[in-house]
Each structure stands twice: as C-alpha cells, then as structure tokens.
Scaffold this motif. Sequence first.
Motif, short mmCIF file in Angstrom:
data_model
loop_
_atom_site.label_atom_id
_atom_site.label_comp_id
_atom_site.label_asym_id
_atom_site.label_seq_id
_atom_site.Cartn_x
_atom_site.Cartn_y
_atom_site.Cartn_z
N GLY A 137 0.78 -1.23 0.00
CA GLY A 137 0.00 0.00 0.00
C GLY A 137 0.81 1.27 0.00
O GLY A 137 0.26 2.36 -0.18
N ALA A 138 2.14 1.17 0.20
CA ALA A 138 2.99 2.35 0.28
C ALA A 138 3.88 2.45 -0.95
O ALA A 138 4.62 1.51 -1.27
CB ALA A 138 3.85 2.29 1.54
N ALA A 139 3.83 3.59 -1.61
CA ALA A 139 4.64 3.80 -2.82
C ALA A 139 6.13 3.67 -2.56
O ALA A 139 6.85 3.06 -3.37
CB ALA A 139 4.31 5.15 -3.44
N PRO A 140 6.66 4.23 -1.45
CA PRO A 140 8.11 4.06 -1.20
C PRO A 140 8.53 2.60 -1.09
O PRO A 140 9.63 2.23 -1.51
CB PRO A 140 8.33 4.81 0.12
N ALA A 141 7.66 1.75 -0.52
CA ALA A 141 7.98 0.33 -0.41
C ALA A 141 8.04 -0.31 -1.80
O ALA A 141 8.93 -1.10 -2.10
CB ALA A 141 6.94 -0.38 0.45
N SER A 142 7.07 0.04 -2.66
CA SER A 142 7.07 -0.50 -4.02
C SER A 142 8.33 -0.07 -4.78
O SER A 142 8.95 -0.87 -5.50
CB SER A 142 5.82 -0.03 -4.77
N GLU A 143 8.72 1.18 -4.60
CA GLU A 143 9.95 1.67 -5.25
C GLU A 143 11.18 0.92 -4.73
O GLU A 143 12.09 0.60 -5.49
CB GLU A 143 10.08 3.17 -5.00
N ALA A 144 11.18 0.63 -3.42
CA ALA A 144 12.31 -0.10 -2.84
C ALA A 144 12.37 -1.53 -3.36
O ALA A 144 13.46 -2.08 -3.55
CB ALA A 144 12.21 -0.09 -1.32
N SER A 145 11.22 -2.14 -3.61
CA SER A 145 11.24 -3.51 -4.14
C SER A 145 11.86 -3.53 -5.53
O SER A 145 12.63 -4.44 -5.87
CB SER A 145 9.83 -4.09 -4.17
N VAL A 146 11.55 -2.51 -6.34
CA VAL A 146 12.16 -2.40 -7.68
C VAL A 146 13.67 -2.23 -7.54
O VAL A 146 14.46 -2.85 -8.27
CB VAL A 146 11.53 -1.24 -8.47
N ALA A 147 14.10 -1.40 -6.60
CA ALA A 147 15.53 -1.17 -6.38
C ALA A 147 16.22 -2.45 -5.93
O ALA A 147 17.36 -2.73 -6.33
CB ALA A 147 15.72 -0.07 -5.34
N ASN A 148 15.55 -3.27 -5.12
CA ASN A 148 16.15 -4.53 -4.67
C ASN A 148 16.30 -5.53 -5.81
O ASN A 148 17.24 -6.33 -5.84
CB ASN A 148 15.34 -5.12 -3.53
N PHE A 149 15.37 -5.51 -6.76
CA PHE A 149 15.52 -6.36 -7.94
C PHE A 149 16.76 -5.93 -8.73
O PHE A 149 17.56 -6.77 -9.18
CB PHE A 149 14.27 -6.29 -8.81
N ARG A 150 16.93 -4.62 -8.90
CA ARG A 150 18.11 -4.12 -9.62
C ARG A 150 19.40 -4.51 -8.88
O ARG A 150 20.39 -4.90 -9.49
CB ARG A 150 18.04 -2.60 -9.78
N LEU A 151 19.37 -4.38 -7.56
CA LEU A 151 20.55 -4.68 -6.74
C LEU A 151 21.02 -6.12 -6.93
O LEU A 151 22.21 -6.41 -6.86
CB LEU A 151 20.23 -4.42 -5.26
N ASN A 152 20.08 -7.02 -7.20
CA ASN A 152 20.39 -8.43 -7.35
C ASN A 152 20.54 -8.87 -8.81
O ASN A 152 20.47 -10.07 -9.11
CB ASN A 152 19.32 -9.27 -6.64
N GLY A 153 20.72 -7.90 -9.70
CA GLY A 153 20.93 -8.22 -11.10
C GLY A 153 19.70 -8.73 -11.80
O GLY A 153 19.79 -9.47 -12.78
N LEU A 154 18.51 -8.31 -11.33
CA LEU A 154 17.25 -8.80 -11.87
C LEU A 154 16.47 -7.71 -12.59
O LEU A 154 15.24 -7.71 -12.62
CB LEU A 154 16.39 -9.37 -10.73
N ARG A 155 17.18 -6.78 -13.19
CA ARG A 155 16.54 -5.65 -13.86
C ARG A 155 15.56 -6.12 -14.96
O ARG A 155 14.50 -5.53 -15.15
CB ARG A 155 17.60 -4.74 -14.47
N ALA A 156 15.91 -7.18 -15.67
CA ALA A 156 15.08 -7.64 -16.78
C ALA A 156 14.04 -8.68 -16.35
O ALA A 156 13.25 -9.14 -17.18
CB ALA A 156 15.97 -8.22 -17.88
N PHE A 157 14.02 -9.04 -15.08
CA PHE A 157 13.07 -10.06 -14.61
C PHE A 157 11.64 -9.53 -14.68
O PHE A 157 11.39 -8.36 -14.37
CB PHE A 157 13.41 -10.46 -13.17
N PRO A 158 10.67 -10.37 -15.06
CA PRO A 158 9.27 -9.93 -15.13
C PRO A 158 8.67 -9.71 -13.74
O PRO A 158 7.98 -10.57 -13.18
CB PRO A 158 8.58 -11.06 -15.88
N HIS A 159 8.95 -8.55 -13.17
CA HIS A 159 8.46 -8.17 -11.84
C HIS A 159 7.54 -6.97 -11.95
O HIS A 159 7.89 -5.96 -12.56
CB HIS A 159 9.65 -7.83 -10.93
N GLU A 160 6.40 -7.09 -11.33
CA GLU A 160 5.41 -6.00 -11.33
C GLU A 160 5.23 -5.50 -9.90
O GLU A 160 4.81 -6.26 -9.02
CB GLU A 160 4.08 -6.51 -11.88
N ALA A 161 5.58 -4.25 -9.65
CA ALA A 161 5.40 -3.64 -8.33
C ALA A 161 4.11 -2.83 -8.34
O ALA A 161 3.98 -1.87 -9.09
CB ALA A 161 6.59 -2.77 -7.98
#
Length: 390
Positions: free
Chosen positions: A242-266
């Motif tokens: 429900g919190a936009a900052p949390a959703s943004e952080a989840s995207v950042a964590n995917f990038r941090l783990n080399g998962l930029r191209a992974f099919p992830h929907e926040a």
Amino acid sequence: MTTSRGSRELVLPGSLAAHLAAGHPWIYRDHVPRNFDAPSGSWVKVRSGAWAGVALWDRTSPIALRVFARSAVPDEAFVERRLVDAWELRAPLREQGVTAFRVVYGEGDGLPGVVVDYYAGHCVLVTYADSLDVLVAPLTKALMRTVGARSVLRRRGPGDVQVLAGEAPSRELVIEEHGGMRLLVDVFAGQKTGLFLDHRENRRFIGEQAHGKDVLNLFAYTGGFSVAAALGGARSVVSVDGAAPASEASVANFRLNGLRAFPHEAVTRDAFEYLEEAARSGRDFDLVISDPPSFAKSRAQLKAAEKAYRRLTALGLAVTRPGGLYAAASCTSQVSPEAFRQVLADACRKQRVRLQIVHDIGQPLDHPVLAAHPEGRYLKFVVGRVLPQD
C-alpha cells in the motif's frame, strides 16, 4: 550504570512464585501493592513466597516490573555477559555469510524489553519502556567493545534515530542473506528497525519453492520474498504494497540483485482490493505469500484480527491455482499457532478447498523464546498446498 537505587524491596503475592521461578520475566501492575512507588529505572529486590529476584521498575508501563536476575543488581558486567551469550548464539548465521540479524531479542536473551538488530556492523537499539533508559549506556559500550559495532543507533520510531556511538550508516545500507541475496535497508525511516529480520529463513524457503512459478507477494514491503522467489527461478513475481516508497524499494532490490530484466510487477495498492480485483478478472498464481501487519496489538483486538485473517486468507486462496502453494504469516502474539491454523481452516471451508500444510514454523535462531514466556512466540509462517475438496 548506576545501581544506587537497588536497595528497594517489594513483597508480592505468593501465588506468583511458581510462575516467576519457572522463568517468566514479567510482573504486571495489578500484582503490585498500590502503595508502592519508585522512579522509573529503579532496581527492586522482589520476593514472592520462596522466590527472590531483581527487577526493573517502570511507573507507566502495564508491565510494572521486568525481572533481570535472581540475586545481584545488574551492572555493566552483567549486561556484557548477556550480550556475549547472545552474540555466540548467532555465530552460525555469521558463519553462513548472513550480515543482518537480531543480536538481542529481549526476554529470550535475558534483557527484557530490549531489542538490538545488526545490519552489516551497524546496531540499532530499541527499548520498549521508559525504565529501560538505564540500560542504554552499558549496552552501547558493550556493543562497541564485544560486537565490534561500526555504530550504535537508538531508534524510537521512523525518523527518530539517535547516533549513540560510531559513524551512522548511509540510507542505502546493503545487507546480505542466505545464498548471497542482497537487500537495501533504511535504518532511519524503514519499518521496524529497517527490515523484517524474523522472516530471513522464510525468504530462503520461498526461494526454494518458487522455481517455475508465478508468484504473488502481498504486503510486500521492500520485496524480500519477491527477490528470493525471483532468485529461486520463479517465472514471474507481483509485489503488492500500500505504500509507494515500499514499491519503489522492491524495484531497487531487484536491480541490486541483477534482476533488472526479470518480469516483476510492483503494485501500490491495498492488498484486499488487489485480491478482489484479481479474482474478478480471473488472474491467479502458483504461489501466494501473505505477510500482513499485526492485526492485533492487544487481546481486545483478537476477534477483529481473526476476522481479518479469515477474510484475507479466503481472498488469497481464491487466486491460488489448484495444487499451488499459499504461504500465510501472522506477526502477533495475540493469535496462537493453534488459533491461526483454525483461521486458515475456516477460510478453506468458505472457499471449498483443502490446505495441505507442508511447512509450519515459528521464529528463527536469532529470536529465541523462553519456555516460561509464551508471549515471546509471536511469528507464525504456514505454507500449504491448495487442493480441491473431494
């Protein structure tokens, strides 16, 4: 650490003796004589029948006395011994390359009302009563000396953080969990002390189950379960919070783990609303994770909490494919493990499915619970296979 007020003495009802002798560390206010008073943070020698101990007095907390020792008034050496014991218990985590864990879990580690979380050398201290201020200085010294902390911070709430020793970390502190999974932590503004450390082993378990699955992570926060699933070979992941900052952080964590191209929907949306819409649109998943905030902070909220868990579980089951896995978590001690499983069973009856439990666990190594203190057991994590009724 002053002990000059440790000469106060208090006699309690003998009916508490067995309870205290077994090791329960709390004495509630209604068991204390009404004419007793002392400044918060006073050490009090307490007697109940044949039992005797030393407790810390608090003038305002419902828990009037927290028992720390049986005879001598705690001093700096006492605090350091407790910390050394706690640090040694977590040795297996450090040996596995884990850089974030709970160093002190209050009552379970013999320091009632105190929590210390460790993030890559930085320690975050939280106290749950005014009386515990007396322990802040000795704990800070012990953490710097025994743990070799890079810094000690005291956190009273999001944005209310005081640096007690050392140099504060950046707001993009990176920690590592099992298997090399990395997560960003904000110890200043994040929930709890920055990360839900009690789910570390559960994140690993989800990663082991996720291969080839479409995964839905509800109340995703910064996406710990989501990243674990992706690293475990999931086909796709949806993170809902429900919190936009949390959703943004989840995207950042995917990038941090080399998962930029992974099919992830926040998705930034209320989890209940998302589930209702998913059911209407026919969207479903192979693995659904539901880790909501505490629905009950007191016993008075228990019935409402069980109702919320039932509704949430029914909605989650509705979008779990037949044969898929539903992972349900509860982080309140007000709902017992038995009551939580009953809530799951009630929801299954409503949805006309069976839940075949394949994994049912409580807290990890760094959240130990005293046998005499069941209140210390709060976490439930139940994973089941969703099957049609015969």
